[in-house]
Design a protein around this motif. Structure first.
Motif, PDB file in Angstrom:
ATOM      1  N   LYS A 146       0.856  -1.184   0.000  1.00 13.16           N
ATOM      2  CA  LYS A 146       0.000   0.000   0.000  1.00 13.16           C
ATOM      3  C   LYS A 146       0.897   1.241   0.000  1.00 13.16           C
ATOM      4  N   TRP A 147       0.680   2.180  -0.946  1.00 11.02           N
ATOM      5  CA  TRP A 147       1.522   3.367  -1.021  1.00 11.02           C
ATOM      6  C   TRP A 147       0.702   4.559  -1.532  1.00 11.02           C
ATOM      7  N   ARG A 148       1.256   5.739  -1.306  1.00 15.31           N
ATOM      8  CA  ARG A 148       0.657   6.959  -1.855  1.00 15.31           C
ATOM      9  C   ARG A 148       1.759   7.966  -2.172  1.00 15.31           C
ATOM     10  N   ILE A 149       1.418   8.959  -3.017  1.00 14.37           N
ATOM     11  CA  ILE A 149       2.388   9.971  -3.420  1.00 14.37           C
ATOM     12  C   ILE A 149       2.667  10.909  -2.253  1.00 14.37           C
ATOM     13  N   GLU A 150       3.929  11.076  -1.908  1.00 15.83           N
ATOM     14  CA  GLU A 150       4.330  11.955  -0.823  1.00 15.83           C
ATOM     15  C   GLU A 150       4.895  13.265  -1.377  1.00 15.83           C
ATOM     16  N   SER A 151       5.773  13.175  -2.366  1.00 13.18           N
ATOM     17  CA  SER A 151       6.370  14.353  -3.019  1.00 13.18           C
ATOM     18  C   SER A 151       5.971  14.320  -4.494  1.00 13.18           C
ATOM     19  N   VAL A 152       5.077  15.235  -4.868  1.00 13.30           N
ATOM     20  CA  VAL A 152       4.565  15.227  -6.235  1.00 13.30           C
ATOM     21  C   VAL A 152       5.675  15.512  -7.236  1.00 13.30           C
ATOM     22  N   ALA A 153       6.533  16.467  -6.936  1.00 10.02           N
ATOM     23  CA  ALA A 153       7.616  16.833  -7.858  1.00 10.02           C
ATOM     24  C   ALA A 153       8.567  15.669  -8.063  1.00 10.02           C
ATOM     25  N   LYS A 154       8.973  15.026  -6.980  1.00  9.73           N
ATOM     26  CA  LYS A 154       9.906  13.907  -7.097  1.00  9.73           C
ATOM     27  C   LYS A 154       9.251  12.730  -7.815  1.00  9.73           C
ATOM     28  N   PHE A 155       7.971  12.494  -7.540  1.00 10.34           N
ATOM     29  CA  PHE A 155       7.264  11.409  -8.213  1.00 10.34           C
ATOM     30  C   PHE A 155       7.226  11.656  -9.722  1.00 10.34           C
ATOM     31  N   GLN A 189      10.814   6.941  -0.727  1.00  9.10           N
ATOM     32  CA  GLN A 189      10.678   8.396  -0.627  1.00  9.10           C
ATOM     33  C   GLN A 189      11.840   9.122  -1.287  1.00  9.10           C
ATOM     34  N   SER A 190      13.032   8.573  -1.162  1.00  9.56           N
ATOM     35  CA  SER A 190      14.199   9.245  -1.750  1.00  9.56           C
ATOM     36  C   SER A 190      14.258   9.066  -3.264  1.00  9.56           C
ATOM     37  N   GLU A 191      13.803   7.910  -3.777  1.00 10.03           N
ATOM     38  CA  GLU A 191      13.909   7.637  -5.207  1.00 10.03           C
ATOM     39  C   GLU A 191      12.647   7.992  -5.979  1.00 10.03           C
ATOM     40  N   LEU A 192      11.466   7.698  -5.393  1.00  7.69           N
ATOM     41  CA  LEU A 192      10.216   7.830  -6.143  1.00  7.69           C
ATOM     42  C   LEU A 192       9.290   8.907  -5.597  1.00  7.69           C
ATOM     43  N   GLY A 193       9.579   9.430  -4.406  1.00  8.70           N
ATOM     44  CA  GLY A 193       8.697  10.423  -3.825  1.00  8.70           C
ATOM     45  C   GLY A 193       7.377   9.849  -3.344  1.00  8.70           C
ATOM     46  N   ILE A 194       7.333   8.559  -3.017  1.00 11.24           N
ATOM     47  CA  ILE A 194       6.114   7.924  -2.517  1.00 11.24           C
ATOM     48  C   ILE A 194       6.368   7.383  -1.116  1.00 11.24           C
ATOM     49  N   LYS A 195       5.309   7.277  -0.344  1.00  5.99           N
ATOM     50  CA  LYS A 195       5.389   6.771   1.025  1.00  5.99           C
ATOM     51  C   LYS A 195       4.777   5.386   1.083  1.00  5.99           C
ATOM     52  N   ILE A 196       5.492   4.448   1.703  1.00  8.88           N
ATOM     53  CA  ILE A 196       4.987   3.086   1.861  1.00  8.88           C
ATOM     54  C   ILE A 196       4.102   3.035   3.104  1.00  8.88           C
ATOM     55  N   ILE A 197       2.835   2.777   2.906  1.00  6.44           N
ATOM     56  CA  ILE A 197       1.894   2.694   4.024  1.00  6.44           C
ATOM     57  C   ILE A 197       1.987   1.342   4.725  1.00  6.44           C
ATOM     58  N   ASP A 198       2.023   0.273   3.932  1.00  2.13           N
ATOM     59  CA  ASP A 198       2.048  -1.057   4.539  1.00  2.13           C
ATOM     60  C   ASP A 198       2.526  -2.076   3.515  1.00  2.13           C
ATOM     61  N   ILE A 199       3.151  -3.119   4.023  1.00  2.00           N
ATOM     62  CA  ILE A 199       3.546  -4.276   3.215  1.00  2.00           C
ATOM     63  C   ILE A 199       3.041  -5.516   3.935  1.00  2.00           C
ATOM     64  N   ARG A 200       2.326  -6.365   3.219  1.00  2.00           N
ATOM     65  CA  ARG A 200       1.769  -7.559   3.833  1.00  2.00           C
ATOM     66  C   ARG A 200       2.002  -8.778   2.949  1.00  2.00           C
ATOM     67  N   VAL A 201       2.214  -9.917   3.615  1.00  2.00           N
ATOM     68  CA  VAL A 201       2.298 -11.202   2.920  1.00  2.00           C
ATOM     69  C   VAL A 201       0.938 -11.868   3.033  1.00  2.00           C
ATOM     70  N   LYS A 202       0.300 -12.080   1.905  1.00  2.84           N
ATOM     71  CA  LYS A 202      -1.033 -12.688   1.920  1.00  2.84           C
ATOM     72  C   LYS A 202      -0.971 -14.173   2.252  1.00  2.84           C
ATOM     73  N   ARG A 203      -0.011 -14.861   1.690  1.00  2.00           N
ATOM     74  CA  ARG A 203       0.109 -16.292   1.955  1.00  2.00           C
ATOM     75  C   ARG A 203       1.517 -16.765   1.625  1.00  2.00           C
ATOM     76  N   ILE A 204       1.895 -17.843   2.300  1.00  2.00           N
ATOM     77  CA  ILE A 204       3.195 -18.490   2.061  1.00  2.00           C
ATOM     78  C   ILE A 204       2.918 -19.958   1.792  1.00  2.00           C
ATOM     79  N   ASP A 205       3.288 -20.401   0.601  1.00  2.00           N
ATOM     80  CA  ASP A 205       3.070 -21.796   0.205  1.00  2.00           C
ATOM     81  C   ASP A 205       4.402 -22.468  -0.089  1.00  2.00           C
ATOM     82  N   LEU A 206       4.359 -23.777  -0.014  1.00  2.00           N
ATOM     83  CA  LEU A 206       5.524 -24.566  -0.407  1.00  2.00           C
ATOM     84  C   LEU A 206       5.418 -24.909  -1.890  1.00  2.00           C
ATOM     85  N   PRO A 207       6.530 -24.989  -2.579  1.00  2.00           N
ATOM     86  CA  PRO A 207       6.488 -25.411  -3.989  1.00  2.00           C
ATOM     87  C   PRO A 207       5.915 -26.823  -4.100  1.00  2.00           C
TER      88      PRO A 207
END
Length: 295
Positions: free
Chosen positions: A91-100, A156-174
Motif C-alpha cells: 500500500k503506497w501513496r504519493i508523498e512528493s509530487v515533484a519527485k514522483f 521516498q528518496s527515489e520515487l517520492g512515494i510513502k509506503i503505508i504497509d507491506i503484507r504477505v497474503k500467503r506463504i506456500d511450499l512449492p
C-alpha cells in the motif's frame, strides 16, 4: 452595426477560450504540478481553483489516494535453503509530487514496476535471514515491519512515494516440496500414534497386572477366611460329637457305623475284600436279633 456585433462576439469567444485555458481545478483526491516548458515551477498544487498561463504552463495531475500494488507470487529461499512461494502486496501513496513526476513522469505503472523490484529484493533478503518457522509464524510481523521501514526510506528518496504497509497474503511450499513435507508430517504423526499406543498398552498391562494381583490377594484372603471358618466349624462339630459320645457311647458308635455303611456302599463299582465276621460288619451280623457275643 453588424461588424461591431461580430467583433464583440469574437472578442467574447476569445476571452472565454483564454479563460478556459487559464483556469484549472484540482480535486480533493488529486495533487498537481505546474510545468513551464517542461520545467516544474509549482511543485505541489493544492486542491481548488487555480490559474495558469495558457500555452506556456502545463498542469500534470496525479491521484493522491492510497494505491495498491499486488505483486505476483515469487519463490524465495529461507535460512535453511528451503524454498517458499510468497504472495504479497504493498500500500503506497504519493508523498512528493515533484519527485514522483521526475522519477516516473507521472506514470503509476512505472512506479509499480520500480517498487515491485525493490520489494522483491527486500523480501528475498528478509527471508534469507530467517528460518521457515520464523517466516511462517515466529517473526512474520517483525519481518514486515522491518521491510516496510527500509523500503519507505528508499521509496521516498527515489520515487517520492510513502509506503503505508507491506503484507504477505500467503506463504506456500512449492509443489515439489509439499509432497515430501506432507510425507514427513505423516511419518511424524504415525510415530506419535505408535508412542501413544505403546504407552496405552503399557498402562493397560499395569492395570491388568494390578487387577490380577488384587484377585490373587482377594482369593487368598477368602481361602484363608474359609479355612478358618471351616476349621472353626470342624472344631465345633467335633465338640458336639464328643459331647454326644459321652452321653450315649453305644448310640454314637451305631450312628457312625451307619454313616460308614452309607459311604462305603454308595457306589456300585466298589470292591471290598474284608472278613464278614470282622468288626466292620458287627451291626449287620446282629441284624437278626441275636445277642452280641461279648469278648
Amino acid at each position: 452595426m453588424k461588424g461591431t456585433s461580430f467583433a464583440i462576439l469574437f472578442a467574447a469567444l476569445v476571452a472565454i477560450l483564454i479563460a478556459s485555458q487559464s483556469m484549472y481545478v484540482v480535486n480533493e483526491t488529486q495533487r498537481a504540478v505546474v510545468l513551464r516548458f517542461g520545467e516544474i515551477v509549482d511543485a505541489d498544487v493544492k486542491p481548488g481553483l487555480h490559474f495558469k498561463i495558457p500555452i506556456v504552463n502545463e498542469v500534470k495531475k496525479f491521484d493522491a489516494r492510497i494505491q495498491t500494488m499486488d505483486s505476483r507470487p515469487q519463490r524465495y529461499l529461507t535460512l535453511e535453503k528451503k524454498a517458499v512461494i510468497v504472495d504479497s502486496y504493498v500500500k503506497w501513496r504519493i508523498e512528493s509530487v515533484a519527485k514522483f513526476y521526475q522519477a516516473t513522469s507521472g506514470d503509476v505503472f512505472v512506479a509499480n514496476r520500480v517498487l515491485s523490484s525493490r520489494v522483491d529484493t527486500g523480501l528475498r533478503n528478509q527471508f534469507g535471514e530467517r528460518t521457515m518457522h520464523e517466516v511462517v509464524s515466529g517473526q512474520r510481523d517483525q519481518l514486515m515491519t522491518e521491510l516496510r521501514d527500509k523500503l519507505d526510506k528508499v521509496a521516498q528518496s527515489e520515487l517520492g512515494i510513502k509506503i503505508i504497509d507491506i503484507r504477505v497474503k500467503r506463504i506456500d511450499l512449492p509443489p515439489d516440496v509439499s509432497e515430501s513435507v506432507y510425507q514427513r508430517m505423516r511419518t511424524e504423526r504415525e510415530r506419535e500414534a505408535r508412542e501413544h499406543r505403546s504407552k496405552g498398552l503399557e498402562l493397560a498391562e499395569g492395570i491388568r497386572a494390578d487387577a490380577d494381583r488384587q484377585r490373587v490377594v482377594i482369593e487368598a484372603d477368602a481361602q484363608r477366611d474359609a479355612e478358618m471358618i471351616r476349621g472353626d466349624g470342624d472344631a465345633k462339630a467335633a465338640a458336639i460329637y464328643s459331647k454326644v459320645y459321652k452321653q450315649d457311647p453305644k448310640f454314637y458308635d451305631f450312628y457312625r457305623s451307619l454313616q460308614a455303611y452309607r459311604d462305603s456302599f454308595e457306589g456300585n463299582k466298589d470292591l471290598f475284600v474284608i472278613q464278614p465276621d470282622g468288626e466292620f460288619f458287627k451291626y449287620l451280623n446282629n441284624s437278626n436279633g441275636k445277642k452280641e457275643t461279648v469278648k
